[in-house]
Structure formats: structure tokens, C-alpha cells
Design a protein around this motif. Structure first.
Motif, short mmCIF file in Angstrom:
data_model
loop_
_atom_site.label_atom_id
_atom_site.label_comp_id
_atom_site.label_asym_id
_atom_site.label_seq_id
_atom_site.Cartn_x
_atom_site.Cartn_y
_atom_site.Cartn_z
N PRO A 63 43.20 46.07 48.98
CA PRO A 63 42.70 45.65 47.66
C PRO A 63 42.16 46.82 46.85
O PRO A 63 41.49 47.70 47.40
CB PRO A 63 41.59 44.66 48.02
CG PRO A 63 41.90 44.18 49.40
CD PRO A 63 42.53 45.35 50.08
N GLY A 118 48.95 35.29 53.10
CA GLY A 118 48.56 34.19 52.23
C GLY A 118 47.07 33.90 52.19
O GLY A 118 46.64 32.94 51.56
N GLN A 119 46.30 34.74 52.88
CA GLN A 119 44.84 34.55 52.91
C GLN A 119 44.14 35.77 52.34
O GLN A 119 44.70 36.86 52.28
CB GLN A 119 44.37 34.35 54.36
CG GLN A 119 45.03 33.20 55.08
CD GLN A 119 44.67 31.85 54.48
OE1 GLN A 119 43.51 31.59 54.15
NE2 GLN A 119 45.67 31.00 54.33
N GLY A 120 42.89 35.56 51.92
CA GLY A 120 42.08 36.70 51.54
C GLY A 120 41.52 37.39 52.77
O GLY A 120 41.53 36.83 53.87
N PRO A 121 41.02 38.60 52.62
CA PRO A 121 40.40 39.29 53.77
C PRO A 121 39.22 38.50 54.32
O PRO A 121 38.46 37.89 53.56
CB PRO A 121 39.95 40.63 53.15
CG PRO A 121 40.82 40.83 51.96
CD PRO A 121 41.07 39.47 51.42
N PHE A 161 35.95 36.18 50.48
CA PHE A 161 37.08 36.17 49.56
C PHE A 161 37.68 34.79 49.40
O PHE A 161 37.65 33.96 50.32
CB PHE A 161 38.19 37.09 50.08
CG PHE A 161 37.94 38.55 49.85
CD1 PHE A 161 37.21 39.29 50.76
CD2 PHE A 161 38.45 39.20 48.74
CE1 PHE A 161 36.98 40.63 50.58
CE2 PHE A 161 38.23 40.55 48.53
CZ PHE A 161 37.49 41.27 49.46
N GLY A 162 38.30 34.55 48.24
CA GLY A 162 39.22 33.45 48.07
C GLY A 162 40.59 33.85 48.60
O GLY A 162 40.79 34.98 49.07
N LYS A 163 41.55 32.92 48.50
CA LYS A 163 42.88 33.18 49.03
C LYS A 163 43.72 34.06 48.11
O LYS A 163 44.76 34.56 48.51
CB LYS A 163 43.61 31.87 49.30
CG LYS A 163 43.01 31.06 50.43
CD LYS A 163 43.85 29.83 50.72
CE LYS A 163 43.26 29.07 51.91
NZ LYS A 163 44.09 27.87 52.24
N PHE A 170 38.38 49.74 49.41
CA PHE A 170 39.21 49.49 50.57
C PHE A 170 40.20 50.61 50.83
O PHE A 170 40.68 51.26 49.91
CB PHE A 170 39.98 48.17 50.40
CG PHE A 170 39.14 46.95 50.61
CD1 PHE A 170 38.31 46.48 49.61
CD2 PHE A 170 39.17 46.27 51.83
CE1 PHE A 170 37.52 45.36 49.81
CE2 PHE A 170 38.38 45.15 52.03
CZ PHE A 170 37.56 44.70 51.02
N TYR A 177 39.40 41.97 42.71
CA TYR A 177 40.26 43.01 43.23
C TYR A 177 41.71 42.68 42.90
O TYR A 177 42.08 41.52 42.80
CB TYR A 177 40.14 43.13 44.76
CG TYR A 177 38.86 43.73 45.26
CD1 TYR A 177 37.73 42.93 45.44
CD2 TYR A 177 38.77 45.08 45.59
CE1 TYR A 177 36.55 43.48 45.92
CE2 TYR A 177 37.59 45.64 46.07
CZ TYR A 177 36.48 44.83 46.24
OH TYR A 177 35.31 45.37 46.72
N LEU A 235 42.41 38.95 43.81
CA LEU A 235 41.43 38.39 44.75
C LEU A 235 40.05 38.35 44.11
O LEU A 235 39.64 39.30 43.45
CB LEU A 235 41.36 39.24 46.02
CG LEU A 235 42.61 39.30 46.90
CD1 LEU A 235 42.52 40.47 47.85
CD2 LEU A 235 42.79 38.01 47.66
N GLN A 272 45.59 43.33 44.52
CA GLN A 272 46.24 43.76 45.74
C GLN A 272 47.75 43.73 45.56
O GLN A 272 48.32 42.68 45.26
CB GLN A 272 45.83 42.90 46.94
CG GLN A 272 46.35 43.42 48.27
CD GLN A 272 45.80 42.66 49.45
OE1 GLN A 272 45.48 41.49 49.36
NE2 GLN A 272 45.66 43.34 50.59
#
Lengths: 112, 112
Positions: free
Chosen positions: A44, B40-43, A102-104, B103, A36, A87, A38
């Protein structure tokens, strides 16, 4: 526990300078891997889904690839409008839940 | 526009107040998901519905959180007795079974 690790955390490129973003994953069973994009303050935006090792998908300057342990998002000749957070997420095969893990994210900045 | 919509886009509230968010999915999608994203984080997955049935809730979803999808169309997420730690972007996504999730723009919650 399912884990998704993206690297680097941030990437700064000059316009036209190609590069790759990495997504490593550890899951019990992969149903699909998703990329994704964002933009700040937005939700996203779906880019790609990859389902099996060796699969590749392309869209404009972006190309996503998948192996058994990681995925790469290759950006060819990026433009400033490609600046965003990218992402990576995995969906596992266990159970009926199709939630994404998800990753960061990787924050990409492309300078003109 | 036939994408996922969320309302409100921004919500500022005082600690201890209740808030409710709404999500309208893509019309032909039978699955609806709620995620939470902090800076700073993913969902992170919170809960999901298939039609009107809530099939899974994350352990992140404390008993102050409740979600509904009464007729299998729109969904609401309510947070009771908000805390400062609830400040985040709340994202809604929809899909047709386990195919790609799309999303919405998110609801930014700020708890003072």
C-alpha cells in the motif's frame, strides 16, 4: 470490535467520470483515518490521514473527507492511471498500539 | 531509495518447511509493524515493535510465527512448519510513533 466497511467493492468508471468511494467505520475512539492506494502485487502507498470530523485533504485528482461515521474519497476526472485498489484504515485511541484496521478495499478501474 | 524494503519479494516453499522474511524500515522510524494480506482482503495486523521491544501480537499470530527486531533496526518474521493457509502477502510497515505508516513492497509466500 472495530470495523471498517468499504463500498462499493468494485467501481468501473469512464475516463473523466467523477465519483466517490465510501469508508464507514465503527470504532471505540478514532485517532486517525488513513487512505492508501495499492497496485497489484505491491504494498500500500500512503495517500492521506484525517484526524477529525470536517477535515478535508486533497492531492491531485483525489480529495478525502471525514465525518463522525464515514470517510469519502472523491476522484475528480479520473484517468486510467488512477486504476488501483483503494484501502481505508482506522487507528484507535485505546492503548499504545498504533496498529491499523483495514477495510477490504475498493477496486477502481478507469477505462480510457 | 529511503523507503521500507523487504526481502525476499517472493518465496515458494513446501508444506512443513521453515521460512524467514526480512524487513528494513525507514531509518528514523522507531515503530515497525508486520501485516498479512490475502487475496481480496485488506492487510491484517500481526505484530509491532517499538525500537527492539515487541509490544503486541495479534491472536492471528500462532506459536509457529515469531518476529524479532534485535537492535531496533531491521526485523525478521519466521514461520515454522509452514501450512498452505500461510500463503499470503506479508507486509512490513514503519512509522515514527503513531504517525503515518509507510509500507514496503511485501513478500509473497506460496506454500505448496
Amino acid at each position: 470490535e472495530d470495523q471498517v466497511t468499504q463500498s462499493p467493492e468494485a467501481l468501473r468508471l469512464q475516463e473523466g467520470e467523477s465519483s466517490s468511494l465510501n469508508c464507514s467505520y465503527t470504532v471505540s475512539g478514532l485517532r486517525g483515518l488513513f487512505w492508501y492506494r495499492q497496485d497489484p502485487g505491491k504494498g500500500p502507498e500512503f495517500l492521506f490521514t484525517l484526524y477529525s470530523a470536517g477535515e478535508e485533504k486533497e492531492k491531485e485528482r483525489l480529495k478525502a473527507t471525514l465525518t463522525k461515521k464515514e470517510s469519502f474519497l472523491h476522484i475528480t476526472a479520473p484517468k486510467p492511471e488512477d486504476s488501483a485498489t483503494y484501502l481505508c484504515a482506522v487507528q484507535i485511541t485505546t492503548g499504545a498500539n498504533s496498529k491499523l484496521t483495514f477495510g477490504k478495499g475498493i477496486t477502481l478501474s478507469v477505462r480510457p | 531509495d529511503t523507503g521500507v524494503s523487504q526481502d525476499p519479494r517472493h518465496k515458494i516453499t513446501k508444506r512443513g518447511q521453515n521460512v524467514t522474511f526480512r524487513c528494513d524500515p525507514i531509518s528514523e522510524h522507531n515503530r515497525l509493524y508486520w501485516y498479512r494480506q490475502t487475496l481480496g482482503q485488506g492487510p491484517e495486523f500481526l505484530t509491532y515493535f517499538q525500537n527492539e521491544a515487541q509490544l503486541e501480537k495479534s491472536r492471528l499470530l500462532s506459536d509457529r510465527f515469531s518476529a524479532e527486531r534485535p537492535k531496533g533496526s531491521f526485523s525478521t518474521l519466521e514461520i515454522q512448519r509452514t501450512e498452505q493457509g500461510d500463503s499470503a502477502m506479508y507486509l512490513c510497515a514503519s512509522s515514527f510513533y503513531s504517525i503515518e505508516q509507510f509500507f514496503g513492497p511485501g513478500t509473497r509466500l506460496t506454500v505448496l
